[in-house]
Design a protein around this motif. Sequence first.
Motif, PDB file in Angstrom:
ATOM      1  N   GLU A   4       0.828  -1.202   0.000  1.00  0.00           N
ATOM      2  CA  GLU A   4       0.000   0.000   0.000  1.00  0.00           C
ATOM      3  C   GLU A   4       0.864   1.254   0.000  1.00  0.00           C
ATOM      4  N   PHE A   7       2.474   1.854  -3.472  1.00  0.00           N
ATOM      5  CA  PHE A   7       1.493   2.417  -4.406  1.00  0.00           C
ATOM      6  C   PHE A   7       1.153   3.858  -4.020  1.00  0.00           C
ATOM      7  N   PHE A   8       0.969   4.093  -2.722  1.00  0.00           N
ATOM      8  CA  PHE A   8       0.626   5.430  -2.255  1.00  0.00           C
ATOM      9  C   PHE A   8       1.730   6.424  -2.623  1.00  0.00           C
ATOM     10  N   ASN A  53      -5.859   5.987  -5.829  1.00  0.00           N
ATOM     11  CA  ASN A  53      -5.652   5.316  -4.538  1.00  0.00           C
ATOM     12  C   ASN A  53      -6.775   4.334  -4.232  1.00  0.00           C
ATOM     13  N   THR A  57      -4.059   1.507  -4.640  1.00  0.00           N
ATOM     14  CA  THR A  57      -3.433   1.427  -3.316  1.00  0.00           C
ATOM     15  C   THR A  57      -4.253   0.581  -2.359  1.00  0.00           C
ATOM     16  N   PHE A 112      -2.320   9.773   3.900  1.00  0.00           N
ATOM     17  CA  PHE A 112      -2.101   8.325   3.988  1.00  0.00           C
ATOM     18  C   PHE A 112      -2.769   7.755   5.240  1.00  0.00           C
ATOM     19  N   LYS A 116      -5.901   5.217   4.933  1.00  0.00           N
ATOM     20  CA  LYS A 116      -5.673   3.844   5.413  1.00  0.00           C
ATOM     21  C   LYS A 116      -6.644   3.470   6.535  1.00  0.00           C
TER      22      LYS A 116
END
Length: 124
Positions: A4, A7-8, A53, A57, A112, A116
């Motif tokens: 993650e 990708f983020f 995202n 992500t 983020f 998340k």
Amino acid sequence: MQKELKFFIFIGLSTVFIDFFFYNFFISATILSINFAKSISFLMGTIFSYFMNRSFTFGENIYKQGSAYRFAVIYSFSFVLNVFSNALLYEMFSSLYFAYIIATGLSAASNFIGMKYYVFKMRT
């Protein structure tokens, strides 16, 4: 989490490029003031960030009810943090690029964490 984060970061760098390109364009062309240019360029990057995202992500290929709203809440906070820290840092140091980089870093970290644990967290 490591996948993650990778990708983020990649999507984040792409988002920053979009933001930075339009920020510079609006300022160079003297179309907008610094704060308005930052606001519009940030919003352009935000739209790109949501879709990338969401899909890559955090693996939500199908829209889940409320994720756009939660994303808007996180990015509203991030928007305020980004624009005001950019303005404050520019005022303090008179450097467009220093202010831009620090403001972007602050908002990226908050994004983020928010995405998340609030926007795209796994719901059981």
